[in-house]
Design a protein around this motif. Sequence first.
Motif, mmCIF file in Angstrom:
data_model
loop_
_atom_site.group_PDB
_atom_site.id
_atom_site.type_symbol
_atom_site.label_atom_id
_atom_site.label_comp_id
_atom_site.label_asym_id
_atom_site.label_seq_id
_atom_site.Cartn_x
_atom_site.Cartn_y
_atom_site.Cartn_z
ATOM 1 N N ASP A 138 59.629 7.056 -38.064
ATOM 2 C CA ASP A 138 60.654 7.468 -39.022
ATOM 3 C C ASP A 138 60.071 8.391 -40.088
ATOM 4 O O ASP A 138 60.665 9.423 -40.427
ATOM 5 C CB ASP A 138 61.290 6.251 -39.701
ATOM 6 N N THR A 139 58.910 8.041 -40.609
ATOM 7 C CA THR A 139 58.289 8.842 -41.662
ATOM 8 C C THR A 139 57.860 10.201 -41.141
ATOM 9 O O THR A 139 58.076 11.225 -41.803
ATOM 10 C CB THR A 139 57.098 8.084 -42.287
ATOM 11 N N VAL A 140 57.274 10.247 -39.958
ATOM 12 C CA VAL A 140 56.844 11.529 -39.380
ATOM 13 C C VAL A 140 58.053 12.423 -39.107
ATOM 14 O O VAL A 140 57.999 13.641 -39.337
ATOM 15 C CB VAL A 140 55.999 11.305 -38.105
ATOM 16 N N TYR A 141 59.150 11.833 -38.675
ATOM 17 C CA TYR A 141 60.374 12.608 -38.468
ATOM 18 C C TYR A 141 60.805 13.265 -39.784
ATOM 19 O O TYR A 141 61.157 14.454 -39.823
ATOM 20 C CB TYR A 141 61.478 11.692 -37.913
ATOM 21 N N GLU A 142 60.784 12.493 -40.860
ATOM 22 C CA GLU A 142 61.157 13.035 -42.174
ATOM 23 C C GLU A 142 60.162 14.095 -42.634
ATOM 24 O O GLU A 142 60.561 15.108 -43.228
ATOM 25 C CB GLU A 142 61.282 11.917 -43.209
ATOM 26 N N MET A 143 58.876 13.890 -42.363
ATOM 27 C CA MET A 143 57.865 14.896 -42.717
ATOM 28 C C MET A 143 58.128 16.206 -41.985
ATOM 29 O O MET A 143 58.018 17.282 -42.581
ATOM 30 C CB MET A 143 56.461 14.385 -42.377
ATOM 31 N N ALA A 144 58.463 16.112 -40.721
ATOM 32 C CA ALA A 144 58.736 17.317 -39.929
ATOM 33 C C ALA A 144 59.929 18.083 -40.509
ATOM 34 O O ALA A 144 59.896 19.323 -40.571
ATOM 35 C CB ALA A 144 58.987 16.944 -38.475
ATOM 36 N N LYS A 145 60.955 17.361 -40.938
ATOM 37 C CA LYS A 145 62.106 18.024 -41.547
ATOM 38 C C LYS A 145 61.705 18.715 -42.850
ATOM 39 O O LYS A 145 62.151 19.829 -43.121
ATOM 40 C CB LYS A 145 63.224 17.007 -41.799
ATOM 41 N N ILE A 146 60.866 18.056 -43.632
ATOM 42 C CA ILE A 146 60.424 18.636 -44.906
ATOM 43 C C ILE A 146 59.608 19.902 -44.655
ATOM 44 O O ILE A 146 59.819 20.938 -45.293
ATOM 45 C CB ILE A 146 59.620 17.607 -45.726
ATOM 46 N N VAL A 147 58.682 19.835 -43.722
ATOM 47 C CA VAL A 147 57.833 20.992 -43.408
ATOM 48 C C VAL A 147 58.687 22.136 -42.866
ATOM 49 O O VAL A 147 58.490 23.301 -43.235
ATOM 50 C CB VAL A 147 56.715 20.601 -42.415
ATOM 51 N N ALA A 148 59.646 21.821 -41.999
ATOM 52 C CA ALA A 148 60.512 22.857 -41.423
ATOM 53 C C ALA A 148 61.366 23.533 -42.486
ATOM 54 O O ALA A 148 61.730 24.709 -42.345
ATOM 55 C CB ALA A 148 61.405 22.250 -40.343
#
Length: 180
Positions: A77-87
């Motif tokens: 869940d956290t990595v998914y949110e990180m990917a959205k932030i980076v994108a």
Amino acid sequence: MERAMTLVLATLAALLIASDACDNIPSLTWNMTCAMACKTPQLFDVCKETLKDAPYISAMTVYAAVAANRATRSYDDTVYEMAKIVAGGLPGDQRAAYLSCTNRYATARTQMVGAAADMSSCQFARTNQEYTEAVAAVKTCGEKLVAGWLLVAAVAADLDVTTVAANLGALVTGRSSSKP
């Protein structure tokens, strides 16, 4: 009569669970197990929340596996949110920190999956190292993030879940006859 039947079923369930346990690993309530594994009120609460859907009485290996699996879901869940932030676009230092965290989380996930498998197979030769590496990976991520950035609280919560999983695992490896 209903109460007697419930007691019989609970006893039968405990016996079935105990027969599947690893050598020297007791079956306890999750409340007792959390009390043994978590010495602070905060971690005790995280442990109770982590194990709330687990059988109330079970082998410690079951609780350790449940916590490891909970940690991996939280990482995802956290990595998914990180990917959205980076994108979404970030300044260089923030982008680098989140990308580093993504890599550290991959390490933590790999180690925690290994620990869960260890609990299922009753093979603990690498278990303590897996937990140590998972805790270190999430902790390192947290150290890279600056207060006020997105996901600081999520990473802190992940560290708590990881620590609880490691503490539960330590109860198992400390009792196991097949210690590393």
